[in-house]
Design an enzyme around this catalytic site. Structure first.
Site, PDB file in Angstrom:
ATOM      1  N   GLU A 145       0.675  -1.295  -0.005  1.00  0.00           N
ATOM      2  CA  GLU A 145       0.074   0.138   0.176  1.00  0.00           C
ATOM      3  C   GLU A 145       0.874   1.161  -0.073  1.00  0.00           C
ATOM      4  OE1 GLU A 145      -2.983  -0.443   3.133  1.00  0.00           O
ATOM      5  OE2 GLU A 145      -3.930  -2.001   2.017  1.00  0.00           O
ATOM      6  N   GLU A 197      -4.166  -9.022  -1.599  1.00  0.00           N
ATOM      7  CA  GLU A 197      -4.868  -8.940  -0.241  1.00  0.00           C
ATOM      8  C   GLU A 197      -6.186  -8.477  -0.470  1.00  0.00           C
ATOM      9  OE1 GLU A 197      -2.658  -6.479   2.752  1.00  0.00           O
ATOM     10  OE2 GLU A 197      -4.637  -5.777   3.682  1.00  0.00           O
TER      11      GLU A 197
END
Length: 480
Positions: free
Chosen positions: A227, A330
């Protein structure tokens, strides 16, 4: 765990035979497995289907159209992440529940047969606390050790590999460099990698891979940064697209190559679908960066902005850069509440994402935590989430959410090396994807999020097999 009961109203039918033309599969049996709300069907065999001639379906007839001769991307694997939280919970379970967990995820017969895994490079939010593998102010990494992971994580990964039959491709992801390498002097709350530590951080990846492989854990691939656009209250680090590109082409890529790791699958982005095209376009339009990048990874959390899931962005990356792979790295349902573990929408989010992701060109799909406790943790910043299986650590029992079964409708039947094939629905209430396995078996997955019972035709090569999709259900149909 997985029941064997049959739908009382689903009659058994004779066996389909295909046309037998050259290149077309000769079909012996068609078997359907179903998971459905309001029933005890959980990846349960619900019938054997037959066929009749149907040269041209009418517009009024609901159909899923299949053509195994039209093939797309190959499947690498489907699996879940072994975080510190997963490993700590596993260690607290009694031996019988530990074995149940391993069977549930990795056995093809007793469970759902996972074939892929992810883990973190030192801590993530799903750890009991922040930690690294080196002491402060050690740029030469002389103090590097993965001893921390030897208590919980490394033993579980080894057991998972054995449970999966001795082979379990594993890729690894960092949430943050050590605090002293960062502009904000913290592993938490964003910050950036200091330019003077870019080579040291690239060396850190190599140290980690070598350490794990020395302990008998092969590393298949790695992501650059989990991220990279999110400033989180937990471990996080920011890279713009240009910064990630330059780190890859000037440091991480050459360092992997220099250390004999050019074959490791280097995965960029590792963030949400909303900006996946912008990131991929910057990275992969640069030949010097692109030559090191195996593929683009992504998550499903773009919904935090109020958006729906943006599958067209994923598809555009595949269309623009067809030689690169796409991997879902994810996804989980956030804001854990124990009272909601039976909520049917948990699994439907997985099914909806997986069908659309594979149809958009994805080659591999990885769930987030495989096992969390009855509080949705441990998580050192209180970011408690749902997992497919939760551990009631008071009783030592496992709690299965329907996410586990929705995932299993893919992972139990779609084998590594399978190729996605053409599948088309003529009603928006039914969504579908399909694959042909290396052994020639055809796998069709059909999901119904509606309140309606939907009879439909599975149509292939002028033949139709009639079946029914129950309300809020997912089915896997195997043509053998």
């Amino acid at each position: 765990m997985m029941t064997k009961r049959l739908l009382p109203f689903l009659f058994l039918l004779p066996v389909l035979c295909a046309h037998g033309q050259q290149g077309r599969p000769v079909v012996k049996t068609i078997t359907q497995y179903t998971t459905a709300l309001g029933t005890d069907l959980r990846i349960s065999k619900t019938g054997t289907l037959s066929s009749r001639s149907m040269p041209q379906p009418l517009e009024t007839e609901v159909c899923i159209f299949i053509d195994p001769s039209k093939t797309f991307q190959s499947v690498i694997g489907i699996g879940g992440s072994i975080t510190d939280a997963v490993a700590e919970n596993f260690a607290k379970l009694p031996a019988a529940s530990q074995q149940e967990f391993l069977d549930a995820y990795y056995s093809k017969d007793k469970g759902i047969g996972y074939t892929l895994a992810r883990t973190s490079i030192h801590s993530s939010d799903f750890s009991s606390g922040s930690y690294t593998y080196v002491k402060d102010q050690d740029p030469e990494l002389k103090t590097f050790t993965v001893a921390h992971d030897e208590q919980y994580r490394i033993p579980l990964i080894k057991k998972a590999i054995l449970a999966a039959g001795g082979k379990l491709p594993l890729y690894v992801s960092p949430w943050s460099p050590p605090d002293w390498m960062k502009t904000n002097n913290s592993m938490l709350k964003g910050g950036k990698l200091k330019p003077e530590f870019r080579q040291n951080w690239a060396d850190y990846f190599v140290k980690f891979i070598n350490a794990y492989e020395a302990k008998g854990i092969p590393v298949w691939g790695l992501t650059v940064q989990n991220e990279p656009m999110a400033t989180q209250k937990w471990e996080s680090c920011i890279y713009t697209a240009a910064e990630e590109r330059d780190f890859i082409k000037e440091y991480l890529g050459p360092t992997l190559k220099k250390n004999g790791m050019a074959e490791k699958k280097l995965i960029a982005w590792d963030h949400n679908r909303d900006q996946i095209f912008q990131r991929a376009n910057i990275l992969l339009s640069d030949p010097e960066a692109a030559k090191y990048i195996w593929g683009i990874g992504f998550h499903w959390y773009e919904t935090w902005t109020g958006s729906g899931m943006l599958f067209e962005n994923v598809k555009l990356v595949k269309e623009t850069f067809p030689d690169k792979q796409l991997i879902f790295t994810e996804g989980c349902v956030e804001k854990f509440n124990l009272d909601s573990v039976k909520n049917w929408s948990l699994g439907e989010r997985y099914g909806y994402s997986m069908i659309n992701d594979f149809n958009s060109g994805v080659s591999a799909w990885t769930d987030w935590n495989m096992l969390l406790d009855e509080n949705g943790g441990p998580n050192h910043v209180g970011n408690f989430c749902f997992a497919p299986i939760h551990a009631d650590l008071k009783s030592g029992k496992l709690i299965y959410t329907n996410s586990y079964y929705y995932l299993g409708h893919f992972s139990k039947f779609v084998q590594p090396g399978a190729r996605r094939i053409a599948a088309s629905s003529n009603r928006d209430l039914l969504i579908s994807t399909a694959f042909i396995n290396p052994d020639g078996k055809i796998v069709i997955i059909v999901m119904n999020k509606s309140e309606k019972t939907l009879p439909y035709h599975l149509w292939m090569y002028g033949k139709s097999s009639e079946t029914t999709s129950l309300p809020h259900s997912i089915s896997t149909i195997i043509i053998d």
